[in-house]
Enzyme design. Sequence first.
Site, short mmCIF file in Angstrom:
data_model
loop_
_atom_site.label_atom_id
_atom_site.label_comp_id
_atom_site.label_asym_id
_atom_site.label_seq_id
_atom_site.Cartn_x
_atom_site.Cartn_y
_atom_site.Cartn_z
N GLU A 193 -3.53 0.71 9.34
CA GLU A 193 -4.71 0.49 8.49
C GLU A 193 -5.70 -0.32 9.30
O GLU A 193 -5.39 -1.44 9.71
CB GLU A 193 -4.35 -0.25 7.21
CG GLU A 193 -3.59 0.61 6.22
CD GLU A 193 -3.44 -0.05 4.85
OE1 GLU A 193 -4.31 -0.85 4.45
OE2 GLU A 193 -2.43 0.24 4.20
N GLN A 221 -10.26 4.88 5.25
CA GLN A 221 -9.37 5.98 4.93
C GLN A 221 -10.12 7.29 5.10
O GLN A 221 -11.35 7.29 5.11
CB GLN A 221 -8.85 5.83 3.52
CG GLN A 221 -8.05 4.55 3.26
CD GLN A 221 -7.32 4.58 1.93
OE1 GLN A 221 -7.28 5.55 1.22
NE2 GLN A 221 -6.72 3.43 1.59
N ASN A 266 5.03 -1.03 2.50
CA ASN A 266 3.66 -1.31 2.90
C ASN A 266 3.31 -2.74 2.52
O ASN A 266 3.54 -3.16 1.36
CB ASN A 266 2.69 -0.36 2.18
CG ASN A 266 1.23 -0.75 2.38
OD1 ASN A 266 0.68 -0.57 3.46
ND2 ASN A 266 0.60 -1.33 1.36
N GLU A 267 2.78 -3.48 3.45
CA GLU A 267 2.30 -4.85 3.17
C GLU A 267 3.26 -5.60 2.24
O GLU A 267 2.87 -6.08 1.17
CB GLU A 267 0.88 -4.83 2.61
CG GLU A 267 -0.12 -4.28 3.60
CD GLU A 267 -1.60 -4.48 3.24
OE1 GLU A 267 -1.89 -5.02 2.15
OE2 GLU A 267 -2.45 -4.12 4.08
N GLU A 310 -4.94 7.62 0.68
CA GLU A 310 -4.20 6.97 -0.40
C GLU A 310 -4.71 7.47 -1.75
O GLU A 310 -5.87 7.90 -1.87
CB GLU A 310 -4.42 5.44 -0.29
CG GLU A 310 -3.74 4.65 -1.38
CD GLU A 310 -3.73 3.14 -1.11
OE1 GLU A 310 -4.45 2.68 -0.20
OE2 GLU A 310 -2.99 2.43 -1.81
N TYR A 356 -8.41 -5.32 9.11
CA TYR A 356 -9.70 -4.83 8.63
C TYR A 356 -10.82 -5.73 9.14
O TYR A 356 -10.62 -6.94 9.33
CB TYR A 356 -9.74 -4.83 7.10
CG TYR A 356 -8.96 -3.69 6.48
CD1 TYR A 356 -9.49 -2.41 6.42
CD2 TYR A 356 -7.67 -3.89 5.97
CE1 TYR A 356 -8.78 -1.35 5.86
CE2 TYR A 356 -6.96 -2.84 5.40
CZ TYR A 356 -7.52 -1.57 5.36
OH TYR A 356 -6.82 -0.53 4.80
#
Length: 538
Positions: free
Chosen positions: A342, A391, A199-200, A52, A287
């Site tokens: 992610e 990432q 995204n999200e 990103e 996460y």
Amino acid sequence: MTKRLLFIAFLASTICVRGSWAQAPATTETFTVHVDKKGPTINRDIFGQFAEHLGQGIYEGIWVGKDSAIPNTRGIRTDAVEALRAIRVPVVRWPGGCFADEYHWRKGVGPEQQRPTTINSLWGGVPEPNTFGTDEYMDFLNQIGAEAYVSINMGTGTPQEAAEWLEYMTALPPSSLAKERVANGHKEPYKIKYLGLGNESWGCGGPFTADDYVERMKLFNHFVHNFNPSQSSPSPFLPSPNPMKRVAVGPDAAKTEYTEAVMKAWGTRQPMDAFFWNVDGLSLHFYTFGGMPLSAPATDFSEKEYSKVLKETLNIEDIIAKHSSIMDKYDAQKKVALVVDEWGAWLKPMPGTNPAFLKQQNSLRDAILAALNLNIFIHHADRVRMANIAQMVNVIQSMILTDKEKMILTPTYYIYKMYVPFQDATLLAAELEPGEYKLGDVAMKRVDGVAARDKDGQVWLAVTNVDPNGPTDVHVNLDGISAKSATGQVLTADKVDSVNTFEASNVVVPKEFSAQAVNGNLTLHLPAKSVAVVRIQQ
Ligand code: AHR
């Protein structure tokens, strides 16, 4: 036994558990592998990456500029390219993340000097020079040998902007946008394997309820076309040879609203709708934070922290199972993949760095965490067909850390390297008696493992001992083949929080590892806190 002998026996057993020559295992586990019982293919995209525009993820980590003193090819740093080629990165998700829903592609194409500088409002409010744009991303993919996963802007963007971006990337002249791409140096249309539809959208990507997102996603999905003749037919009513796969926004960890809404909309499409919009993948973000607000240190942590973080990461198994069962309701044939695009350990930032840049160290613990997650994705390979660790460089759980001209490889990098044989291999049925690792009230399986057969017929095992206090013997029973030996690599280090640094870059690196068979079966002597990957010799 005399008192003296008893005392010596007691001493010996104590030393065997904790002492320096105490590599004699106190524990054993059993891993039974059925070589003839084949499971699904382990899609190599499970080993995908995410890059990103965030901190030093792109600028400095990948892009140093054509005039840089740091060795580069057309602005892309050579050391990073070489390292990434070695782990055979299959796919890279770009440009975000949160950044994607504020990214306007037009600002990142054309002559470098004419590109505007914008503000990266999400990640530190720093200038975004737009020097790394679509053509540089594609060049980077080409240099490392990976495929494209482009996320379109469904936040501040419009369907027209997204449609034009796809036309720029995939059309042939005489389309003016295709001619513009050609003028910018790329004659052939690009191949886009995956398209991210936002995204999200339940977070940084917009304040959309699941139902609102579905309506917006259908609109963008409907009008965004891939024109590359190697991927698409000239009409939506004709089958396409190799269609771009579309990934819709899905759940935030265990929350199920998006899973239900997207899968229901897809599962109840009218036949005519199916010509105009499709979902091939549903994104899941998960996460491992080790506590909130962000409190888990990336270095100098105790065994308590170690066990807590690993325990937390294992929650992803139940989360995948939960979303998979909802998906099964609408998609018994598993046409739609669960895409974990992610994931990783999101820890306290490196001291002295901009906290908005999310740059963190990466320890042996993180490598073990990566192996446990990859094993879970592999075990769910029928539904999980892509995953992208967050990432790739300098951000969260990265493969690579850079400091200007210096570059180091993280312990997590080595897990990806060791797991290369699992890319596109066939999962083999196996049973594990894993034992238990316990610290206080935190308990988990001591040993974890996966087995697979690669395209050349070789059988591979990946086995992890999470116990930081002692080695263990894993007895591998091989049903269907008779082994002579096994050879491969093991990753371990002195401490669970051992790291590679710019001053000492080889603290956590894989070492050779082997085992001899007895009666066709193997015993793997796994060191404490280690991950081993071996190929079986028959
Ligand atoms: O990976 C960092 C950020 O985490 C991403 O931009 C966003 O999608 C997620 O919240």
